[in-house]
Design a protein around this motif. Structure first.
Motif, PDB file in Angstrom:
ATOM      1  N   LEU A  32      46.885  41.172  40.300  1.00  0.00           N
ATOM      2  CA  LEU A  32      45.482  41.055  39.978  1.00  0.00           C
ATOM      3  C   LEU A  32      45.207  39.564  40.160  1.00  0.00           C
ATOM      4  O   LEU A  32      45.906  38.613  40.017  1.00  0.00           O
ATOM      5  N   ARG A  34      42.013  36.721  39.269  1.00  0.00           N
ATOM      6  CA  ARG A  34      40.473  36.550  38.381  1.00  0.00           C
ATOM      7  C   ARG A  34      39.660  35.593  39.684  1.00  0.00           C
ATOM      8  O   ARG A  34      39.976  34.502  39.977  1.00  0.00           O
ATOM      9  N   THR A  46      38.618  39.943  36.534  1.00  0.00           N
ATOM     10  CA  THR A  46      39.820  40.281  37.200  1.00  0.00           C
ATOM     11  C   THR A  46      39.851  41.426  37.783  1.00  0.00           C
ATOM     12  O   THR A  46      39.426  42.585  37.288  1.00  0.00           O
ATOM     13  N   ALA A 185      39.949  32.961  44.332  1.00  0.00           N
ATOM     14  CA  ALA A 185      40.870  33.313  42.909  1.00  0.00           C
ATOM     15  C   ALA A 185      40.957  31.948  42.173  1.00  0.00           C
ATOM     16  O   ALA A 185      41.378  30.613  42.852  1.00  0.00           O
ATOM     17  N   GLU A 187      43.001  32.484  39.391  1.00  0.00           N
ATOM     18  CA  GLU A 187      44.228  32.553  38.869  1.00  0.00           C
ATOM     19  C   GLU A 187      44.542  33.888  39.277  1.00  0.00           C
ATOM     20  O   GLU A 187      43.969  35.070  39.349  1.00  0.00           O
ATOM     21  N   ALA A 196      47.713  44.320  31.533  1.00  0.00           N
ATOM     22  CA  ALA A 196      46.325  44.104  31.894  1.00  0.00           C
ATOM     23  C   ALA A 196      45.318  44.696  30.848  1.00  0.00           C
ATOM     24  O   ALA A 196      44.178  43.855  30.702  1.00  0.00           O
ATOM     25  N   TRP A 200      42.752  42.379  28.450  1.00  0.00           N
ATOM     26  CA  TRP A 200      40.857  42.766  28.426  1.00  0.00           C
ATOM     27  C   TRP A 200      40.390  42.929  27.027  1.00  0.00           C
ATOM     28  O   TRP A 200      39.512  42.731  26.716  1.00  0.00           O
ATOM     29  N   THR A 205      40.430  38.604  29.388  1.00  0.00           N
ATOM     30  CA  THR A 205      40.117  38.728  30.724  1.00  0.00           C
ATOM     31  C   THR A 205      38.718  39.707  30.653  1.00  0.00           C
ATOM     32  O   THR A 205      38.336  40.441  29.498  1.00  0.00           O
ATOM     33  N   LEU A 207      37.059  42.991  32.861  1.00  0.00           N
ATOM     34  CA  LEU A 207      37.267  44.018  33.967  1.00  0.00           C
ATOM     35  C   LEU A 207      36.195  45.018  33.945  1.00  0.00           C
ATOM     36  O   LEU A 207      35.541  45.526  33.100  1.00  0.00           O
ATOM     37  N   THR A 211      38.298  48.728  37.852  1.00  0.00           N
ATOM     38  CA  THR A 211      39.211  48.019  37.705  1.00  0.00           C
ATOM     39  C   THR A 211      40.089  48.635  36.460  1.00  0.00           C
ATOM     40  O   THR A 211      41.303  48.949  36.562  1.00  0.00           O
TER      41      THR A 211
END
Length: 269
Positions: A32, A34, A46, A185, A187, A196, A200, A205, A207, A211
């Motif tokens: 992934l 960001r 992300t 990007a 990160e 992940a 979120w 993050t 999403l 995703t």
């Protein structure tokens, strides 16, 4: 967001996204990144590596091994020209965005180390070099057999930038290192889908629904081999935008857990 801020007449552009997977002690992990904040589309989100199809992708004259273009056309429900463009874009964008190259010197091999192609990667991202020129100059064969079709999501009507995105899955080639050496990007990380989604849900993050949905789908499998062996149905999913209590939301299949974790934006505006 008021209804007059919507853009109802924007046609979607074709795009390809690749879910890179690898095995770990905790199960399959996905790569992934960001996106840089302030980007025109999905800034700060992300996402998986991917991007828009270029006209050159449809015209690319490349050495190809794996399922024929006609097979990809049937799986994605498109004509052969578009199918070829989508596969070429998937391989090109993955290389540009994280340095993973699904190609090799022969139909049975894959590049073991892509660091020697750093300048070509930069030129590809800057559109100074076409993907077919790159593969031809390095005598590389595009390994379409390393990809699997996975999903198809279309940005809702009303967004000022819209994409008709085909998702692919691919195992990360042994020896290659996925990185964040791209201007898009901030990160990058390898995570299990569970990790992940936890990031979120805890607000670390952001999403987008496509995703989030693909993470949940990959989380159903115990190994990369299982992921690659899957043959999912690929309906075209077109979410819809609607207002609720003064907030703009997106309606999509399986949305209940997404909103149960708290309202998250479809895209930055």
């Amino acid at each position: 967001m008021a209804s007059h801020d919507l853009h109802p007449d924007v046609p979607p552009k074709d795009a390809s996204t690749v879910i890179l997977v690898r095995d770990s002690a905790s199960g399959p992990e996905v790569f992934l990144l960001r996106r840089v904040g302030g980007m025109a589309f999905a800034g700060g989100m992300t996402v998986f590596p991917g991007g828009g199809v270029d006209p050159q992708d449809a015209e690319a004259d490349v050495a190809w091994t794996g399922p024929p273009v006609s097979w990809w056309a049937e799986r994605f429900g498109v004509d052969e020209a578009k199918a070829k463009a989508l596969v070429c874009a998937a391989v090109r964008e993955t290389f540009e965005e994280c340095g993973v190259l699904l190609a090799g010197p022969t139909a049975e091999t894959v590049v073991a180390d892509t660091t020697g192609y750093a300048d070509a990667r930069r030129r590809l991202e800057a559109r100074e070099l076409s993907f077919s020129e790159f593969l031809a100059s390095e005598n590389l064969v595009l390994r379409a057999d390393l990809l699997r079709p996975w999903a198809n999501w279309i940005t809702p009507v009303g967004e000022h930038r819209r994409y008709d995105t085909r998702f692919f899955v691919a195992a990360a080639p042994t020896g290659q290192v996925a990185d964040g050496a791209t201007s898009e990007a901030e990160e990058v990380a390898w995570q299990t889908p569970e990790q992940a989604v936890a990031d979120w849900s805890q607000g670390r993050t952001m999403l987008l629904p496509p995703t989030w949905t693909q993470l949940r789908s990959i989380d159903q499998f115990d190994s990369v081999a299982d992921v690659l062996a899957a043959q999912p149905e690929i309906p075209a999913i077109l979410p819809t935008l609607y207002e609720e209590d003064g907030s703009l939301r997106v309606r999509f299949p399986g949305q209940e857990p997404y909103y149960a974790a708290g309202m998250h934006p479809w895209a930055e505006r």
